[in-house]
Motif scaffolding. Structure first.
Motif, PDB file in Angstrom:
ATOM      1  N   THR A   1     -11.008 -40.535  32.076  1.00  0.00           N
ATOM      2  CA  THR A   1     -11.840 -40.929  32.803  1.00  0.00           C
ATOM      3  C   THR A   1     -11.223 -40.451  33.829  1.00  0.00           C
ATOM      4  OG1 THR A   1     -13.163 -42.114  33.598  1.00  0.00           O
ATOM      5  CG2 THR A   1     -10.745 -43.120  33.527  1.00  0.00           C
ATOM      6  N   ASP A   2     -12.920 -40.116  34.559  1.00  0.00           N
ATOM      7  CA  ASP A   2     -11.843 -39.095  36.334  1.00  0.00           C
ATOM      8  C   ASP A   2     -13.668 -39.082  37.676  1.00  0.00           C
ATOM      9  OD1 ASP A   2     -10.759 -37.786  37.958  1.00  0.00           O
ATOM     10  OD2 ASP A   2     -10.525 -35.566  37.056  1.00  0.00           O
ATOM     11  N   GLU A   3     -13.296 -39.044  38.548  1.00  0.00           N
ATOM     12  CA  GLU A   3     -14.363 -39.171  38.749  1.00  0.00           C
ATOM     13  C   GLU A   3     -14.143 -38.010  40.169  1.00  0.00           C
ATOM     14  OE1 GLU A   3     -11.609 -42.182  41.553  1.00  0.00           O
ATOM     15  OE2 GLU A   3     -11.633 -41.406  38.943  1.00  0.00           O
ATOM     16  N   THR A   4     -15.691 -37.735  40.665  1.00  0.00           N
ATOM     17  CA  THR A   4     -15.701 -36.382  41.743  1.00  0.00           C
ATOM     18  C   THR A   4     -16.445 -37.303  42.931  1.00  0.00           C
ATOM     19  OG1 THR A   4     -15.932 -34.314  42.025  1.00  0.00           O
ATOM     20  CG2 THR A   4     -17.714 -35.318  40.578  1.00  0.00           C
ATOM     21  N   ASN A   5     -17.080 -36.205  43.895  1.00  0.00           N
ATOM     22  CA  ASN A   5     -18.277 -36.920  45.197  1.00  0.00           C
ATOM     23  C   ASN A   5     -18.773 -35.574  46.000  1.00  0.00           C
ATOM     24  OD1 ASN A   5     -17.061 -35.736  46.754  1.00  0.00           O
ATOM     25  ND2 ASN A   5     -14.980 -36.927  46.976  1.00  0.00           N
ATOM     26  N   LYS A   6     -19.959 -35.656  45.674  1.00  0.00           N
ATOM     27  CA  LYS A   6     -21.124 -34.892  46.085  1.00  0.00           C
ATOM     28  C   LYS A   6     -21.258 -35.265  46.858  1.00  0.00           C
ATOM     29  CE  LYS A   6     -21.812 -31.207  43.457  1.00  0.00           C
ATOM     30  NZ  LYS A   6     -21.363 -30.273  43.576  1.00  0.00           N
ATOM     31  N   GLN A   7     -22.228 -34.431  47.559  1.00  0.00           N
ATOM     32  CA  GLN A   7     -22.873 -33.970  48.976  1.00  0.00           C
ATOM     33  C   GLN A   7     -24.445 -33.883  48.944  1.00  0.00           C
ATOM     34  OE1 GLN A   7     -21.044 -33.037  52.660  1.00  0.00           O
ATOM     35  NE2 GLN A   7     -22.959 -34.601  52.608  1.00  0.00           N
ATOM     36  N   LEU A   8     -24.837 -35.004  49.600  1.00  0.00           N
ATOM     37  CA  LEU A   8     -25.987 -34.967  49.384  1.00  0.00           C
ATOM     38  C   LEU A   8     -26.850 -34.220  51.057  1.00  0.00           C
ATOM     39  CD1 LEU A   8     -27.446 -38.827  48.873  1.00  0.00           C
ATOM     40  CD2 LEU A   8     -26.468 -36.958  47.460  1.00  0.00           C
ATOM     41  N   VAL A   9     -27.753 -33.767  49.992  1.00  0.00           N
ATOM     42  CA  VAL A   9     -28.534 -32.711  51.040  1.00  0.00           C
ATOM     43  C   VAL A   9     -29.452 -32.520  51.466  1.00  0.00           C
ATOM     44  CG1 VAL A   9     -27.984 -30.216  52.144  1.00  0.00           C
ATOM     45  CG2 VAL A   9     -26.502 -31.494  51.111  1.00  0.00           C
ATOM     46  N   GLU A  10     -30.292 -32.323  52.176  1.00  0.00           N
ATOM     47  CA  GLU A  10     -32.176 -32.330  52.179  1.00  0.00           C
ATOM     48  C   GLU A  10     -32.137 -31.190  52.903  1.00  0.00           C
ATOM     49  OE1 GLU A  10     -35.800 -35.159  54.149  1.00  0.00           O
ATOM     50  OE2 GLU A  10     -33.955 -35.245  54.409  1.00  0.00           O
ATOM     51  N   GLU A  11     -32.954 -30.510  52.333  1.00  0.00           N
ATOM     52  CA  GLU A  11     -33.107 -28.736  52.553  1.00  0.00           C
ATOM     53  C   GLU A  11     -34.547 -29.491  54.046  1.00  0.00           C
ATOM     54  OE1 GLU A  11     -34.617 -26.694  49.476  1.00  0.00           O
ATOM     55  OE2 GLU A  11     -32.492 -25.960  49.570  1.00  0.00           O
ATOM     56  N   THR A  12     -34.682 -28.579  54.860  1.00  0.00           N
ATOM     57  CA  THR A  12     -35.136 -28.679  56.209  1.00  0.00           C
ATOM     58  C   THR A  12     -35.950 -27.723  55.555  1.00  0.00           C
ATOM     59  OG1 THR A  12     -33.935 -29.396  57.653  1.00  0.00           O
ATOM     60  CG2 THR A  12     -35.640 -28.953  58.478  1.00  0.00           C
ATOM     61  N   ARG A  13     -37.496 -27.742  56.058  1.00  0.00           N
ATOM     62  CA  ARG A  13     -38.761 -27.459  55.875  1.00  0.00           C
ATOM     63  C   ARG A  13     -39.311 -26.847  56.980  1.00  0.00           C
ATOM     64  NH1 ARG A  13     -38.947 -26.290  50.591  1.00  0.00           N
ATOM     65  NH2 ARG A  13     -38.226 -27.103  48.695  1.00  0.00           N
TER      66      ARG A  13
ATOM     67  N   ALA B   1     -11.364 -35.333  31.150  1.00  0.00           N
ATOM     68  CA  ALA B   1     -13.331 -35.958  31.794  1.00  0.00           C
ATOM     69  C   ALA B   1     -13.194 -34.760  32.921  1.00  0.00           C
ATOM     70  CB  ALA B   1     -12.319 -37.374  32.535  1.00  0.00           C
ATOM     71  N   GLU B   2     -11.992 -33.974  33.627  1.00  0.00           N
ATOM     72  CA  GLU B   2     -12.410 -33.198  34.317  1.00  0.00           C
ATOM     73  C   GLU B   2     -13.447 -32.006  33.976  1.00  0.00           C
ATOM     74  OE1 GLU B   2      -9.667 -31.054  36.709  1.00  0.00           O
ATOM     75  OE2 GLU B   2      -8.847 -32.962  37.742  1.00  0.00           O
ATOM     76  N   ILE B   3     -13.428 -31.466  32.640  1.00  0.00           N
ATOM     77  CA  ILE B   3     -13.859 -31.339  31.641  1.00  0.00           C
ATOM     78  C   ILE B   3     -15.145 -31.075  31.706  1.00  0.00           C
ATOM     79  CG2 ILE B   3     -14.672 -29.366  29.367  1.00  0.00           C
ATOM     80  CD1 ILE B   3     -11.645 -29.666  28.750  1.00  0.00           C
ATOM     81  N   GLU B   4     -15.654 -32.296  31.169  1.00  0.00           N
ATOM     82  CA  GLU B   4     -17.217 -32.932  31.434  1.00  0.00           C
ATOM     83  C   GLU B   4     -17.734 -32.800  32.857  1.00  0.00           C
ATOM     84  OE1 GLU B   4     -18.890 -33.806  28.706  1.00  0.00           O
ATOM     85  OE2 GLU B   4     -17.833 -33.200  27.738  1.00  0.00           O
ATOM     86  N   ILE B   5     -16.794 -33.618  33.746  1.00  0.00           N
ATOM     87  CA  ILE B   5     -17.808 -33.348  35.564  1.00  0.00           C
ATOM     88  C   ILE B   5     -18.212 -31.322  35.805  1.00  0.00           C
ATOM     89  CG2 ILE B   5     -16.405 -33.570  37.628  1.00  0.00           C
ATOM     90  CD1 ILE B   5     -15.138 -35.959  37.028  1.00  0.00           C
ATOM     91  N   SER B   6     -16.834 -31.065  35.169  1.00  0.00           N
ATOM     92  CA  SER B   6     -17.069 -29.131  35.047  1.00  0.00           C
ATOM     93  C   SER B   6     -18.075 -28.761  34.800  1.00  0.00           C
ATOM     94  CB  SER B   6     -15.733 -28.553  34.745  1.00  0.00           C
ATOM     95  OG  SER B   6     -15.837 -26.945  35.278  1.00  0.00           O
ATOM     96  N   VAL B   7     -18.469 -29.236  33.680  1.00  0.00           N
ATOM     97  CA  VAL B   7     -19.620 -28.672  32.854  1.00  0.00           C
ATOM     98  C   VAL B   7     -20.852 -29.296  34.005  1.00  0.00           C
ATOM     99  CG1 VAL B   7     -21.627 -29.160  30.804  1.00  0.00           C
ATOM    100  CG2 VAL B   7     -18.535 -28.504  30.679  1.00  0.00           C
ATOM    101  N   MET B   8     -21.469 -31.033  34.603  1.00  0.00           N
ATOM    102  CA  MET B   8     -21.965 -31.562  34.651  1.00  0.00           C
ATOM    103  C   MET B   8     -22.357 -30.843  35.397  1.00  0.00           C
ATOM    104  SD  MET B   8     -21.988 -35.557  35.899  1.00  0.00           S
ATOM    105  CE  MET B   8     -20.880 -35.203  37.802  1.00  0.00           C
ATOM    106  N   CYS B   9     -21.402 -30.180  36.845  1.00  0.00           N
ATOM    107  CA  CYS B   9     -21.718 -29.487  38.099  1.00  0.00           C
ATOM    108  C   CYS B   9     -22.054 -29.236  38.305  1.00  0.00           C
ATOM    109  CB  CYS B   9     -20.676 -29.618  38.869  1.00  0.00           C
ATOM    110  SG  CYS B   9     -19.174 -30.936  38.852  1.00  0.00           S
ATOM    111  N   ARG B  10     -22.247 -27.477  36.777  1.00  0.00           N
ATOM    112  CA  ARG B  10     -22.909 -26.550  36.340  1.00  0.00           C
ATOM    113  C   ARG B  10     -24.471 -26.445  36.214  1.00  0.00           C
ATOM    114  NH1 ARG B  10     -18.477 -25.659  33.670  1.00  0.00           N
ATOM    115  NH2 ARG B  10     -18.909 -25.278  31.973  1.00  0.00           N
ATOM    116  N   GLN B  11     -24.439 -27.765  35.059  1.00  0.00           N
ATOM    117  CA  GLN B  11     -25.731 -27.568  34.637  1.00  0.00           C
ATOM    118  C   GLN B  11     -26.587 -28.821  35.547  1.00  0.00           C
ATOM    119  OE1 GLN B  11     -25.270 -29.387  30.506  1.00  0.00           O
ATOM    120  NE2 GLN B  11     -23.596 -26.986  29.686  1.00  0.00           N
ATOM    121  N   ALA B  12     -26.386 -29.082  36.459  1.00  0.00           N
ATOM    122  CA  ALA B  12     -27.023 -30.597  36.785  1.00  0.00           C
ATOM    123  C   ALA B  12     -27.259 -30.462  38.337  1.00  0.00           C
ATOM    124  CB  ALA B  12     -27.006 -31.944  35.555  1.00  0.00           C
ATOM    125  N   LEU B  13     -25.889 -30.211  38.103  1.00  0.00           N
ATOM    126  CA  LEU B  13     -25.561 -30.415  40.237  1.00  0.00           C
ATOM    127  C   LEU B  13     -25.376 -28.720  41.109  1.00  0.00           C
ATOM    128  CD1 LEU B  13     -23.275 -33.599  40.262  1.00  0.00           C
ATOM    129  CD2 LEU B  13     -25.848 -33.196  40.110  1.00  0.00           C
TER     130      LEU B  13
END
Length: 205
Positions: free
Chosen positions: A21-33, A144-156
């Motif tokens: 188990t491990d954790e990470t954080n991501k910034q939520l970003v809303e684009e301005t159109r 778990a860091e490897i899984e987080i890396s895959v998730m960030c590349r594929q989904a985030l």
């Protein structure tokens, strides 16, 4: 380090699963159109709006090729405690002992359970886990860091504007990857460590 590497050499045992188990954080970003007239191409401003930060706790069982992700709005000792309770009682309720590999962040300890739950429940959960910690500056040993890396590349890779859309994206990725039963091909062993990281070992004269 060698303690964690030896854990990874254990044969698959569904009653004593090795869980990272491990954790990470991501910034939520809303684009301005930028508004445009009918028939004109859509325009997106180079500026964007920050919408806060979300955290993701990754729980993976490398030998089984399964993982789960818990999205939260904070990353505190209480959050970690609830993730452990979820791991114990929802993901692996029939396990005799959950072999837990995690880094040595200050919240990653049994003390977090006592902050979140009554003593009886905290003790019950503490005894559900066999704790193994990566060394200082050695969190790369946590798969778990490897899984987080895959998730960030594929989904985030693309920005997401809010908590709900972020949670849905992570959930969809988790389901797809579990269907594939994707496993981590971990090759680094204790023998390799003693050769490649010889400088970290004490010299006995």
């Amino acid at each position: 380090m060698e303690d964690v590497l030896e854990v990874y050499q254990r044969p698959y045992d569904p009653l004593n699963p090795v869980v990272c188990t491990d954790e990470t954080n991501k910034q939520l970003v809303e684009e301005t159109r930028i508004p445009c007239q009918p028939g004109q191409p859509e325009k997106v401003d180079s500026e964007y709006v920050r919408k806060g930060v979300v955290d993701v706790f990754m729980i993976c069982q490398p030998l089984a090729g399964t993982r789960d992700a818990v999205v939260t709005q904070t990353r505190t000792a209480l959050d970690f405690a609830h993730v452990l309770q979820y791991t114990s009682d929802t993901l692996y309720p029939r396990a005799e002992k959950i072999v837990l590999v995690t880094d040595n962040l200050n919240t990653h300890s049994a003390a977090s359970l006592y902050k979140a739950f009554p003593p009886e429940e905290a003790r019950r959960l503490t005894e559900r886990f066999e704790w193994h910690f990566t060394p200082k500056h050695g969190s790369w040993l946590d798969m778990a860091e490897i899984e987080i890396s895959v998730m960030c590349r594929q989904a985030l890779a693309k920005p997401l504007p809010d908590f709900n859309s972020f949670q849905q994206q992570v959930r969809a990725w988790t389901i797809r990857r579990n269907i594939l039963c994707a496993k981590i091909n971990w090759q680094f062993t204790t023998k390799d460590a003693r050769i490649k990281l010889a400088k970290l070992y004490p010299v006995i004269l």
